[in-house]
Design an enzyme around this catalytic site. Structure first.
Site, PDB file in Angstrom:
ATOM      1  CG  HIS A  34      -1.887   1.003   1.394  1.00  0.00           C
ATOM      2  ND1 HIS A  34      -3.131   0.946   0.794  1.00  0.00           N
ATOM      3  CD2 HIS A  34      -1.870   2.170   2.100  1.00  0.00           C
ATOM      4  CE1 HIS A  34      -3.823   2.035   1.137  1.00  0.00           C
ATOM      5  NE2 HIS A  34      -3.077   2.798   1.917  1.00  0.00           N
ATOM      6  CG  ASP A  36      -0.879   5.718   2.455  1.00  0.00           C
ATOM      7  OD1 ASP A  36      -2.101   5.759   2.267  1.00  0.00           O
ATOM      8  OD2 ASP A  36      -0.324   4.848   3.160  1.00  0.00           O
ATOM      9  N   GLY A 149      -0.104   5.551  12.377  1.00  0.00           N
ATOM     10  CA  GLY A 149       0.074   5.498  13.826  1.00  0.00           C
ATOM     11  C   GLY A 149      -1.098   6.026  14.626  1.00  0.00           C
ATOM     12  CG  ASP A 176      -5.348   2.864   5.055  1.00  0.00           C
ATOM     13  OD1 ASP A 176      -4.508   2.642   5.948  1.00  0.00           O
ATOM     14  OD2 ASP A 176      -5.160   3.656   4.100  1.00  0.00           O
ATOM     15  N   GLY A 198       0.182  -0.490   8.697  1.00  0.00           N
ATOM     16  CA  GLY A 198       1.390   0.323   8.724  1.00  0.00           C
ATOM     17  C   GLY A 198       2.195   0.081   9.982  1.00  0.00           C
TER      18      GLY A 198
HETATM   19  C1  DX5 Z   1      -2.864   7.238   6.487  1.00  0.00           C
HETATM   20  C2  DX5 Z   1      -2.705   6.134   5.479  1.00  0.00           C
HETATM   21  C3  DX5 Z   1      -2.431   4.780   6.004  1.00  0.00           C
HETATM   22  C4  DX5 Z   1      -1.364   4.663   7.061  1.00  0.00           C
HETATM   23  C5  DX5 Z   1      -1.829   3.580   7.966  1.00  0.00           C
HETATM   24  O1  DX5 Z   1      -3.904   8.067   6.182  1.00  0.00           O
HETATM   25  O2  DX5 Z   1      -3.790   6.051   4.592  1.00  0.00           O
HETATM   26  O3  DX5 Z   1      -2.232   3.829   4.970  1.00  0.00           O
HETATM   27  O4  DX5 Z   1      -0.054   4.392   6.642  1.00  0.00           O
HETATM   28  O5  DX5 Z   1      -0.988   3.460   9.045  1.00  0.00           O
HETATM   29  P1  DX5 Z   1      -1.410   2.672  10.365  1.00  0.00           P
HETATM   30  O6  DX5 Z   1      -1.610   1.226   9.965  1.00  0.00           O
HETATM   31  O7  DX5 Z   1      -0.252   2.885  11.264  1.00  0.00           O
HETATM   32  O8  DX5 Z   1      -2.671   3.284  10.882  1.00  0.00           O
HETATM   33 ZN    ZN Z   2      -3.553   4.537   3.086  1.00  0.00          ZN
END
Ligand code: DX5
Ligand code: ZN
Length: 219
Positions: A34, A36, A149, A176, A198
């Protein structure tokens, strides 16, 4: 794509070791990554874009994997051609960022990209589902988009259930934000099969172990 995927979210990676961390996760069995893209406008941060994508996509594509690009940007269609050229496999843009999701999806398909529709926690799953006809996936945000996070928003479970009821069975549901071993199974049972992770992967010392932990938590 397999029927269920844990997708490492590269935004949470250590960028000084990005290639190495991707290789490690490929060896552990991850195939869909993924990626971003944030523009500092639709979301506050500027994240990463096609230049980084071009460097990281070859080993993933060689393993017959895919790079799933989450576009947290206004005017997403401006980036489709460059993303495709840089090795992107699909683009998921936001319901809140476009006026006519169907028209934007046509532009993505014209570039040979898979296409997804993301929606923020404030948008109703009914509205998202109604706009998502013909999309490959619908992304239910379980945080406010922008940063890795953040804490998982528990109401996402109900939104996923609603989506699963409204969408045709062939449309994948992705989730997500704040996904980890403690909620991944519930999310899967609620109808999400593309689980973006993430911090629960990259926030750990041992990446293979963190990835495996998520895969095992699904079983
Ligand atoms: C943030 C992104 C995510 C992010 C998720 O808006 O879309 O993909 O990296 O990270 P975690 O899994 O740490 O919430
Ligand atoms: Zn994302």
């Amino acid at each position: 794509m397999r029927t269920v995927e844990i997708e490492p979210s590269l935004y949470a990676a250590d960028f000084s070791r990005l290639g190495e961390q991707i290789e490690t996760l490929l060896r552990s069995g991850a195939r869909v990554f993924h990626f971003d893209v944030g523009d500092g406008h639709f979301v506050p941060p500027v994240t990463m874009g096609p230049i980084v994508l071009k460097s990281i996509s070859p080993p993933i594509l060689e393993q017959r994997g895919a790079v799933d690009c989450h576009l947290m940007v206004d005017n997403p269609e401006r980036h489709f051609a460059e993303i495709r050229e840089a090795g992107g496999s699909s683009v998921t843009f936001h319901y809140e960022a476009v006026e006519d999701p169907q028209a934007v999806a046509v532009l993505a398909r014209a570039q040979g990209l898979g296409v997804g529709l993301a929606f923020n926690p404030e948008t109703s799953p009914e509205d998202a589902a109604a706009a998502a006809e013909g999309f490959d996936l619908v992304l239910c945000m379980s945080i406010h988009p922008g940063y890795s996070g953040q804490d998982f928003m528990p109401d996402a479970v109900g939104r996923i259930r609603t989506l699963r009821r409204l969408l045709p069975p062939e449309t994948f549901i992705q989730v997500d934000g704040g996904v980890g071993p403690e909620n991944v199974r519930e999310l899967y049972l609620s109808g999400a099969s593309l689980l973006v992770a993430g911090t629960s992967i990259f926030g750990r010392e041992d990446l293979p172990r963190a990835y495996r932990r998520l895969v095992q938590a699904l079983a």
